[in-house]
Scaffold this motif. Structure first.
Motif, PDB file in Angstrom:
ATOM      1  N   CYS A   1     -18.685   4.263  -3.137  1.00 36.48           N
ATOM      2  CA  CYS A   1     -18.281   4.638  -4.512  1.00 36.48           C
ATOM      3  C   CYS A   1     -17.021   3.877  -4.935  1.00 36.48           C
ATOM      4  CB  CYS A   1     -18.066   6.140  -4.627  1.00 36.48           C
ATOM      5  SG  CYS A   1     -19.612   7.034  -4.479  1.00 36.48           S
ATOM      6  N   TYR A   2     -16.080   3.665  -4.026  1.00 33.07           N
ATOM      7  CA  TYR A   2     -14.904   2.832  -4.359  1.00 33.07           C
ATOM      8  C   TYR A   2     -15.357   1.422  -4.769  1.00 33.07           C
ATOM      9  CZ  TYR A   2     -11.338   5.931  -2.092  1.00 33.07           C
ATOM     10  OH  TYR A   2     -10.500   6.949  -1.752  1.00 33.07           O
ATOM     11  N   HIS A   3     -16.352   0.932  -4.037  1.00 27.28           N
ATOM     12  CA  HIS A   3     -16.843  -0.428  -4.293  1.00 27.28           C
ATOM     13  C   HIS A   3     -17.468  -0.517  -5.689  1.00 27.28           C
ATOM     14  CE1 HIS A   3     -19.591  -3.977  -2.982  1.00 27.28           C
ATOM     15  NE2 HIS A   3     -18.404  -4.427  -3.324  1.00 27.28           N
TER      16      HIS A   3
ATOM     17  N   GLU B   1      -0.493   5.371 -16.093  1.00 27.16           N
ATOM     18  CA  GLU B   1      -0.180   4.360 -15.074  1.00 27.16           C
ATOM     19  C   GLU B   1      -1.392   3.458 -14.797  1.00 27.16           C
ATOM     20  OE1 GLU B   1       2.190   5.596 -11.883  1.00 27.16           O
ATOM     21  OE2 GLU B   1       1.551   3.974 -10.560  1.00 27.16           O
ATOM     22  N   GLU B   2      -2.579   4.088 -14.715  1.00 25.69           N
ATOM     23  CA  GLU B   2      -3.757   3.283 -14.392  1.00 25.69           C
ATOM     24  C   GLU B   2      -4.099   2.324 -15.533  1.00 25.69           C
ATOM     25  OE1 GLU B   2      -6.518   6.239 -12.930  1.00 25.69           O
ATOM     26  OE2 GLU B   2      -5.489   6.325 -11.004  1.00 25.69           O
ATOM     27  N   HIS B   3      -3.671   2.678 -16.758  1.00 28.11           N
ATOM     28  CA  HIS B   3      -3.899   1.775 -17.879  1.00 28.11           C
ATOM     29  C   HIS B   3      -2.883   0.643 -17.943  1.00 28.11           C
ATOM     30  CE1 HIS B   3      -7.270   3.187 -20.448  1.00 28.11           C
ATOM     31  NE2 HIS B   3      -7.235   4.131 -19.524  1.00 28.11           N
TER      32      HIS B   3
ATOM     33  N   THR C   1     -17.552  11.710  -5.806  1.00 26.43           N
ATOM     34  CA  THR C   1     -17.448  11.303  -4.399  1.00 26.43           C
ATOM     35  C   THR C   1     -16.155  10.535  -4.148  1.00 26.43           C
ATOM     36  OG1 THR C   1     -19.825  11.274  -4.160  1.00 26.43           O
ATOM     37  CG2 THR C   1     -18.590  10.000  -2.550  1.00 26.43           C
ATOM     38  N   SER C   2     -15.779   9.676  -5.107  1.00 30.63           N
ATOM     39  CA  SER C   2     -14.568   8.873  -4.871  1.00 30.63           C
ATOM     40  C   SER C   2     -13.293   9.715  -4.965  1.00 30.63           C
ATOM     41  CB  SER C   2     -14.496   7.688  -5.841  1.00 30.63           C
ATOM     42  OG  SER C   2     -13.985   8.095  -7.087  1.00 30.63           O
ATOM     43  N   SER C   3     -13.416  10.997  -5.323  1.00 28.04           N
ATOM     44  CA  SER C   3     -12.217  11.863  -5.331  1.00 28.04           C
ATOM     45  C   SER C   3     -11.695  12.070  -3.911  1.00 28.04           C
ATOM     46  CB  SER C   3     -12.542  13.228  -5.951  1.00 28.04           C
ATOM     47  OG  SER C   3     -13.323  13.979  -5.049  1.00 28.04           O
TER      48      SER C   3
ATOM     49  N   VAL D   1      -7.032  10.986   8.753  1.00 28.45           N
ATOM     50  CA  VAL D   1      -8.179  10.611   7.918  1.00 28.45           C
ATOM     51  C   VAL D   1      -7.694  10.356   6.490  1.00 28.45           C
ATOM     52  CG1 VAL D   1     -10.360  11.425   6.910  1.00 28.45           C
ATOM     53  CG2 VAL D   1      -9.881  11.839   9.336  1.00 28.45           C
ATOM     54  N   LEU D   2      -6.805  11.213   6.005  1.00 30.09           N
ATOM     55  CA  LEU D   2      -6.297  11.020   4.638  1.00 30.09           C
ATOM     56  C   LEU D   2      -5.555   9.684   4.514  1.00 30.09           C
ATOM     57  CD1 LEU D   2      -4.855  13.637   2.250  1.00 30.09           C
ATOM     58  CD2 LEU D   2      -3.604  11.530   2.574  1.00 30.09           C
ATOM     59  N   CYS D   3      -4.767   9.352   5.532  1.00 30.01           N
ATOM     60  CA  CYS D   3      -4.044   8.066   5.476  1.00 30.01           C
ATOM     61  C   CYS D   3      -5.028   6.900   5.489  1.00 30.01           C
ATOM     62  CB  CYS D   3      -3.087   7.933   6.665  1.00 30.01           C
ATOM     63  SG  CYS D   3      -1.668   9.012   6.533  1.00 30.01           S
TER      64      CYS D   3
ATOM     65  N   PHE E   1       0.843  -1.196   0.000  1.00 30.42           N
ATOM     66  CA  PHE E   1       0.000   0.000   0.000  1.00 30.42           C
ATOM     67  C   PHE E   1       0.885   1.255   0.000  1.00 30.42           C
ATOM     68  CE2 PHE E   1      -4.337  -1.554   1.520  1.00 30.42           C
ATOM     69  CZ  PHE E   1      -4.080  -2.879   1.200  1.00 30.42           C
ATOM     70  N   ARG E   2       0.308   2.386  -0.454  1.00 26.14           N
ATOM     71  CA  ARG E   2       1.103   3.619  -0.449  1.00 26.14           C
ATOM     72  C   ARG E   2       1.297   4.122   0.982  1.00 26.14           C
ATOM     73  NH1 ARG E   2      -2.380   6.837  -4.868  1.00 26.14           N
ATOM     74  NH2 ARG E   2      -3.967   5.683  -3.725  1.00 26.14           N
ATOM     75  N   SER E   3       2.542   4.480   1.271  1.00 27.16           N
ATOM     76  CA  SER E   3       2.880   5.022   2.584  1.00 27.16           C
ATOM     77  C   SER E   3       3.182   6.506   2.356  1.00 27.16           C
ATOM     78  CB  SER E   3       4.119   4.263   3.069  1.00 27.16           C
ATOM     79  OG  SER E   3       4.600   4.808   4.251  1.00 27.16           O
TER      80      SER E   3
ATOM     81  N   ASN F   1     -12.817  19.241 -10.053  1.00 25.44           N
ATOM     82  CA  ASN F   1     -11.448  19.674 -10.356  1.00 25.44           C
ATOM     83  C   ASN F   1     -10.446  18.570 -10.001  1.00 25.44           C
ATOM     84  OD1 ASN F   1      -8.856  20.950  -9.149  1.00 25.44           O
ATOM     85  ND2 ASN F   1      -9.623  22.515 -10.543  1.00 25.44           N
ATOM     86  N   ALA F   2     -10.602  18.031  -8.788  1.00 25.02           N
ATOM     87  CA  ALA F   2      -9.664  17.011  -8.314  1.00 25.02           C
ATOM     88  C   ALA F   2      -9.765  15.745  -9.154  1.00 25.02           C
ATOM     89  CB  ALA F   2      -9.962  16.687  -6.848  1.00 25.02           C
ATOM     90  N   ARG F   3     -10.993  15.331  -9.403  1.00 24.94           N
ATOM     91  CA  ARG F   3     -11.182  14.070 -10.123  1.00 24.94           C
ATOM     92  C   ARG F   3     -10.602  14.139 -11.532  1.00 24.94           C
ATOM     93  NH1 ARG F   3     -10.206   9.842  -9.713  1.00 24.94           N
ATOM     94  NH2 ARG F   3     -11.556   9.389  -7.936  1.00 24.94           N
ATOM     95  N   ILE F   4     -10.900  15.250 -12.242  1.00 19.42           N
ATOM     96  CA  ILE F   4     -10.430  15.321 -13.638  1.00 19.42           C
ATOM     97  C   ILE F   4      -8.906  15.393 -13.667  1.00 19.42           C
ATOM     98  CG2 ILE F   4     -10.530  16.602 -15.807  1.00 19.42           C
ATOM     99  CD1 ILE F   4     -13.323  17.573 -14.970  1.00 19.42           C
TER     100      ILE F   4
ATOM    101  N   ALA G   1      -7.618   2.684   2.250  1.00 13.33           N
ATOM    102  CA  ALA G   1      -8.874   2.117   1.734  1.00 13.33           C
ATOM    103  C   ALA G   1      -8.856   2.168   0.207  1.00 13.33           C
ATOM    104  CB  ALA G   1     -10.066   2.898   2.289  1.00 13.33           C
ATOM    105  N   ASP G   2      -8.383   3.268  -0.352  1.00 13.73           N
ATOM    106  CA  ASP G   2      -8.325   3.385  -1.827  1.00 13.73           C
ATOM    107  C   ASP G   2      -7.464   2.269  -2.409  1.00 13.73           C
ATOM    108  OD1 ASP G   2      -8.873   4.877  -4.317  1.00 13.73           O
ATOM    109  OD2 ASP G   2      -6.727   5.246  -4.318  1.00 13.73           O
ATOM    110  N   ASP G   3      -6.332   2.014  -1.754  1.00 12.22           N
ATOM    111  CA  ASP G   3      -5.440   0.967  -2.270  1.00 12.22           C
ATOM    112  C   ASP G   3      -6.049  -0.425  -2.105  1.00 12.22           C
ATOM    113  OD1 ASP G   3      -3.672   2.834  -3.096  1.00 12.22           O
ATOM    114  OD2 ASP G   3      -2.359   2.694  -1.352  1.00 12.22           O
TER     115      ASP G   3
ATOM    116  N   GLY H   1       2.444  15.718 -13.022  1.00 14.36           N
ATOM    117  CA  GLY H   1       2.223  14.274 -12.891  1.00 14.36           C
ATOM    118  C   GLY H   1       1.506  13.979 -11.580  1.00 14.36           C
ATOM    119  N   ASP H   2       1.421  12.698 -11.227  1.00 16.34           N
ATOM    120  CA  ASP H   2       0.707  12.332 -10.004  1.00 16.34           C
ATOM    121  C   ASP H   2       1.667  12.420  -8.808  1.00 16.34           C
ATOM    122  OD1 ASP H   2      -0.584  11.181  -7.893  1.00 16.34           O
ATOM    123  OD2 ASP H   2      -1.285   9.404  -8.956  1.00 16.34           O
ATOM    124  N   GLY H   3       1.726  13.611  -8.222  1.00 10.33           N
ATOM    125  CA  GLY H   3       2.665  13.879  -7.126  1.00 10.33           C
ATOM    126  C   GLY H   3       2.365  13.103  -5.856  1.00 10.33           C
TER     127      GLY H   3
END
Ligand SMILES: CC(C)=CCC/C(C)=C/CC/C(C)=C/COP(=O)(O)OP(=O)(O)O
Length: 543
Positions: A370-372, A447-449, A395-397, A288-290, A258-260, A435-438, A295-297, A519-521
């Motif tokens: 929404c992740y589900h 990367e996601e592809h 929502t999943s953003s 909360v962000l962690c 998982f991302r640390s 804004n965040a999602r796009i 959970a996202d991962d 990029g994805d910082g």
């Protein structure tokens, strides 16, 4: 994909080692800085008070300098009151001012929610176009460029002003070989407009520009430098506290896939809530962000569909008994979520407030549901049409949940009103989410592809409208521009609740701009975000 298959990603470990884990405070230096800063602070206050009885230009320029140096939060009420008083005078006086002054006034008033008309720029136009003669005024052009960033929907004159100023400043940046402070300011602004920047980072840049300004006020400069370093010392302490929390949880060995990203998470916390008084808010925000990140991962990059079905059921109940049904990584993630929420509740109780963390629970559930849904789409290789994808992807953003965490973390007297507002997903939140999602989908596309992953805005837009990848990206970038205009409008008075709550969502757009500009910082801080993090959190200003 079968119910037992893991859609494994290959994330890099944290790049920070123990750099922020133990940062003992240098008490002597802290004392010395604090004492000197207290004296200077009262002198700056006197400057502001005496400017109130001088010419309006002098007063507004002083307020502008204080804001850009990052110390206005010390005098917030006074500045608000003064701006309210002088706002009316600007409209009648406007014809006397040059481009620099007009643009600076415009920006200051808009930043404070005053809907000053963009017609103030009409007199710089000739025969329907901006007068080429004003392009020689470098300071004026820079100020126009920064002012135009606050444009709202339908303000064609500001769209034009932005294009005009950008093209002239870019040309100046190319030919002006001098490395003076103004050239540096122009180059910086082209890459990072003030309005889209983070207050701590932009203050530190401005300190270095101001230092070279022959008309600088030494006292103000010294105060800003001391204050920057004092606040940074505080951040280092907080960061070592959250780093210890993460290390004690043992995640880097329990969840190595998982991302640390604790440091990056804390960087987000400072970006949203930078004022020293929000220390607890920043710490809880980071936790909360962690919790959200793991959970996202779990949903995106580790859990099998069977595990995710069970996990989502547990989250829908959010109770201790549900732990029993979970195994391995899901169990660790679930316990972490419960613990973070309980700890947040304890902090709220310590402050003697009568509300609780249930608002956060509600949006946490909504986010994970929404992740589900995204995991189920990925599992059957479903690319939904954009109109189906986007509401779920908003929502999943994560902006909604992090926004509610920020509001709770600020612990103001009107928190309940703000949470009720946030739960209705008003425009300021929808816009920040979009804004965040796009942005995230554009930077994460390649990367996601490269692994099984839910379709992105680009795929879904292409599917719905039958366009090429390039056309879809161009359309999505236009949507990002519009989110800025909409957010600027949402920040104008009269606001449905105190402005500091709405600013939280503007700040989310700012931190997304900085995190994703190269990029994805968040996923790859080693590429560019690390420099911004070091600049903000590690390296002090030279005094
Ligand atoms: C999505 C977004 C704008 C996030 C910003 C807020 C943020 C830093 C949230 C914490 C964790 C998270 C979900 C990161 C994005 O991961 P990701 O890049 O894998 O995002 P994805 O899984 O939603 O595509």
């Amino acid at each position: 994909m079968s119910n037992q298959c893991r859609p494994l990603a290959n994330f890099n470990p944290s790049i920070w080692g123990d750099r922020f884990t133990s940062t003992p405070r240098d008490h002597q230096q802290w004392e010395a800085y604090s004492n000197e800063s207290d004296v200077l602070k009262s002198e700056v206050r006197n400057m502001l008070v005496s400017a109130a009885s001088s010419k309006m230009t002098e007063e507004l320029m002083l307020i502008n300098t204080i804001e850009r140096l990052g110390v206005a939060y010390h005098f917030q009420d006074f500045i608000e009151e003064r701006l309210g008083k002088v706002y009316g005078n600007f409209e009648s006086d406007q014809h006397q001012h040059d481009l620099f002054t007009t643009s600076t006034y415009f920006r200051i008033f808009r930043q404070h929610g005053y809907n000053i008309t963009s017609d103030v720029f009409s007199r710089f136009k000739i025969e329907g176009k901006f007068d080429e003669a004003i392009s020689k005024d470098q300071m004026g052009m820079l100020s126009l460029y920064e002012a135009a960033q606050l444009r709202t929907p339908g303000e064609a004159i500001l769209d034009e002003a932005l294009a005009f100023a950008t093209s002239h400043l870019s040309a100046m940046a190319k030919i002006d070989l001098e490395s003076g402070s103004l050239s540096r300011q122009i180059m910086h602004a082209l890459e990072q407009p003030l309005h889209k920047g983070l207050s701590r980072i932009e203050a530190k840049h401005f300190i270095s520009f101001y230092e070279e300004d022959p008309s600088r006020n030494e006292l103000l400069l010294k105060f800003a430098k001391l204050d920057f370093n004092l606040v940074q010392m505080l951040y280092k302490q907080e960061l070592s506290q959250v780093n210890r929390w993460w290390a004690d949880l043992g995640f880097d060995s329990k969840l190595p896939q998982f991302r640390s990203r604790v440091v990056e998470g804390y960087f987000w916390a400072v970006s949203i809530l930078y004022e020293p008084c929000y220390a607890v808010g920043r710490i809880m925000f980071t936790k909360v962000l962690c919790a959200l990140s793991i959970a996202d991962d779990l949903y995106d990059a580790y859990g099998t569909m069977d595990e995710l079905d069970l996990y989502t059921k547990a989250i829908e109940r959010f109770d201790l008994q549900s732990i029993e049904g979970l195994q391995g990584h899901s169990k660790v993630c679930y316990i972490t979520c419960l613990n973070v929420l309980r700890e947040f509740d304890d902090e709220i109780i310590k402050k003697g407030r009568y509300y609780d963390v249930s608002y956060l629970k509600e949006v946490f559930k909504a986010n994970l549901i929404c992740y589900h849904i995204e995991a189920k789409w990925r599992d059957i290789n479903y690319v939904p049409p954009f109109e189906e994808y986007f509401p779920n992807a908003l929502t999943s953003s994560g902006i909604w949940i992090l926004g509610v965490a920020s509001i709770l973390g600020m612990a103001h007297v009107d928190t309940v009103q703000a949470c009720e507002w946030a739960l209705t997903k008003p425009k300021a939140i929808l816009v920040a989410e979009a804004n965040a999602r796009i942005l995230n989908d554009i930077v994460g596309f390649e990367e996601e592809h490269s692994r099984p992953h839910v379709a992105t805005s680009i795929d879904c837009y292409r599917k719905e409208y039958g366009v090429s990848k390039e056309e879809a990206v161009a359309k999505l970038e236009e949507m990002i521009d519009n989110t800025w205009k909409d957010m600027n409008e949402a920040c104008l008075r009269p606001a449905p609740l105190p402005m500091h709550f709405i600013t939280v969502f503007l700040n989310f757009m700012r931190v997304c701009f900085v995190t994703y500009k190269a990029g994805d910082g968040y996923t790859h801080p080693e590429q560019q975000l690390k420099d911004e993090i070091k600049f903000m959190l590690l390296d002090p200003v030279l005094i």
